[in-house]
Design an enzyme around this catalytic site. Sequence first.
Site, PDB file in Angstrom:
ATOM      1  N   ASP A 142      30.543  65.984  95.741  1.00 37.76           N
ATOM      2  CA  ASP A 142      29.342  65.731  94.947  1.00 37.76           C
ATOM      3  C   ASP A 142      28.257  66.711  95.380  1.00 37.76           C
ATOM      4  O   ASP A 142      27.627  66.535  96.425  1.00 37.76           O
ATOM      5  CB  ASP A 142      28.845  64.284  95.163  1.00 37.76           C
ATOM      6  CG  ASP A 142      29.787  63.249  94.554  1.00 37.76           C
ATOM      7  OD1 ASP A 142      31.007  63.520  94.473  1.00 37.76           O
ATOM      8  OD2 ASP A 142      29.308  62.164  94.157  1.00 37.76           O
ATOM      9  N   LYS A 205      26.656  64.208  87.194  1.00 38.57           N
ATOM     10  CA  LYS A 205      26.153  63.001  87.843  1.00 38.57           C
ATOM     11  C   LYS A 205      24.635  63.021  87.768  1.00 38.57           C
ATOM     12  O   LYS A 205      24.021  64.073  87.887  1.00 38.57           O
ATOM     13  CB  LYS A 205      26.661  63.013  89.294  1.00 38.57           C
ATOM     14  CG  LYS A 205      26.155  61.895  90.178  1.00 38.57           C
ATOM     15  CD  LYS A 205      26.845  61.961  91.557  1.00 38.57           C
ATOM     16  CE  LYS A 205      26.180  61.059  92.573  1.00 38.57           C
ATOM     17  NZ  LYS A 205      26.758  61.188  93.918  1.00 38.57           N
ATOM     18  N   LYS A 241      29.039  60.387  85.887  1.00 38.87           N
ATOM     19  CA  LYS A 241      28.748  59.445  86.964  1.00 38.87           C
ATOM     20  C   LYS A 241      27.254  59.171  87.047  1.00 38.87           C
ATOM     21  O   LYS A 241      26.502  59.974  87.581  1.00 38.87           O
ATOM     22  CB  LYS A 241      29.259  59.996  88.307  1.00 38.87           C
ATOM     23  CG  LYS A 241      28.957  59.081  89.496  1.00 38.87           C
ATOM     24  CD  LYS A 241      29.507  59.641  90.802  1.00 38.87           C
ATOM     25  CE  LYS A 241      29.032  58.829  92.003  1.00 38.87           C
ATOM     26  NZ  LYS A 241      29.479  59.410  93.285  1.00 38.87           N
TER      27      LYS A 241
END
Lengths: 305, 484
Positions: A142, A205, A241
């Site tokens: 991430d 995300k 996400k």
Amino acid sequence: MTFKKPVFNAQILNHPPVEQTGVEERTVRFTKRSIKGPSKMQGLLMVLSMIDLTTLEGKDTPGKVNQLCTKAVHLHDQVPGLPTVAAICVYPSMVSIAKKALKGSSIKVASVATAFPSGQTSLRIKLADTRLAVEDGADEVDMVISRGKFLAGEYAYVFDEIASVKEVCGTARLKVILETGELGTLDQVRKASSIAIAAGADFIKTSTGKIQPAATLPVTLVMLETIRDHYHKTGKKVGMKPAGGISKSKLALHYLVMVKETLGDVWLDKHWFRFGASSLANDVLMQVAKETMGNYQSPAYFSID
Amino acid sequence: MATKKKWEYSPAPESKQPAAIASRYELFINGKWVKPTSSNYFSSINPATEEKLSEIATASEADVNKAVQASRQAYEKYWKKMAPAERAKYIFRIARIMQERARELAVTETLDGGKPIRESRDFDIPTAANHFFYYAGWADKLDFAFPNKKANSLGVAGQITPWNFPLLLAAWKIAPALATGNTVVLKPAETTSLTTLKLAAIIQEADLPPGVVNVITGAGQTGAWLTQHKDIDKIAFTGSTEVGRIIQRTLAGSHKKLTLELGGKGANIIFEDAPIDQAVEGVINGIFFNQGHVCCAGSRLYVQESIAKKFVQKLKDRISTLLVGDPMDKNTDVGAINSAQQLKTIQAYIKIGKAEGADFFESDCTLPQKGFFCRPSLFTNVAQSNRIAQEEIFGPVLCILTFRTDDEVIEKANNSPYGLSAGIWTDKGSRIFNISKQIRAGVIWANTYNLFDPTSPFGGYKESGFGREGGLQGLQPYVQFVKP
């Protein structure tokens, strides 16, 4: 699958404008669908299976990470047949510990990287950070984008940075955190999403969880629409996400409704949709327990890890 | 993965109980429920199930006379003389009772008219109550509404409402009439009289002086008697252009004031710099809201050629996600067509469109076995000379045309006998002002569609009628100016 580093093309900045009121109106509709009984149960189990159980604190220790990993596997053994969460999300220094603790399970280990959460460092250090996580066995990375560069209009820089990180990721799937709470407008969210997707993101995300506001329905809708446009254009799927601020089951189900009605049922899968959350799991478990046993249980029955 | 079964929503049918529909409704004249002199009743059915809901009195000419007479008496005896602030209290009270009985009204509206409960609950009923609240506020402020003028009431207003927004349009008509000191005889459309009759009961409960509001039910003939009546001072009609013409002919040469709110073929214009995904929602809302039974529906879509292909694809995708079916289910996006007759009209237009060579697309949803339903659909490859682009279909059927330049779309949008509404979707503010200045339509929305508020006037140009309802402008048709 080998990754061919893409070249920045200013065309990707030509996205349609976003009208905030329209987005907000649309998201209200997602909160009005009826989900109860079997539909609620199916939705809740789906939410559990999509959670990236997260601990991202300065005070994280191997002890804490080990306990969280146990929780990931044994969500609430009192109710048989529960899925496990999708992944554990930790700092790079904790990857090897999580990897060991989750050995034999199908739970992925995700690591934040690139000088999370601010990203205020050189590309060299960001790549080294990523490499460390991947070498220790992270299945997913991430990363954060350089919001400063983005807001200064240096889109090519942001693009190249994402592409370089993706290259270092190898087979690990890359989630690109836009930190939408710092981008200011939905137009910027749309632009950042386009850049991230074009640069090779496997997931986009919303947030680090360190900045407010974090994930919201409108922000997520704009990102889902970017994913949809990319899919229609190229046939390639990208995951989504939302992270931060989703701690209640009901809200999580609203997100699923939004995914269903924007991208379709195919995206209702942990391979394409995740929740980045630390306290959501227990709220969902309480609802699941209520659906199976008929009444609400005290929070004391649900493990905190 | 626990399961790979497709995730579906749960059915959430609203209970019929709160509607509390009586088996028979009489006429509401002079504050009382009275039997029709004709002793005739007609059935009102639920268009989603074809079940009979109730039977409703048919007002004869004698009943119409009685209602107008009661209204005249109430005007002279009470309403004209009442202090404006007192009138306001009554109107305010109506609004409050409507809110208290919102659920009953919403369920009744959906059962009687076929519109989704989500719309009657979130739009029709609250907006109707808001109209009463809003005009209650004006009642004692007419001197400020019309500075340097003295506004007097007219007398008895005859009002006729359509079947698409029965309660809401009754509120649009009754609230300004009462606020300005007029009394009312109202005739609702025969397929959807129930909520108006419930409004009459609310007015009775609010204890308005007898005869201030009268509701007479029946078909077109009842309406004709009302418009022809000599002791009426004002006619307000919402409905088809065809009937509007007849009414205008009837009233020609009389002292009666007239406002008409008629059909439309709203041009919804999408420029290439529009917020595409929100515009798609706006187009969907513009044409499928209330099954397209909306006089200001955005039924003529103009898309700039450079984005047409992409835009139409997005529309088709979106149409396929609309949930069509039981109007009582709170998940339902598109409910039942109001009547068998209207369904026939819509189907006839779909046939015409196909014969004209336009490309037809419809949602692949399954429709309920019983009831009057129509799949949301669209025509592409439509030309300005096609009938489906010129005539009002009044159903969930969208006609898509393309354009290249601003001048071209202005010309095309205005190339219609109607002029009720239009929509403009662009990111460029100057273009919004430029285009909206040149389009002849009563309401023009920018980057939104079908948004209503009691403070905003509504009405048409050309064959869409004249006179405004709503807002400050909505007071004017109900007053005459005299020397102060």
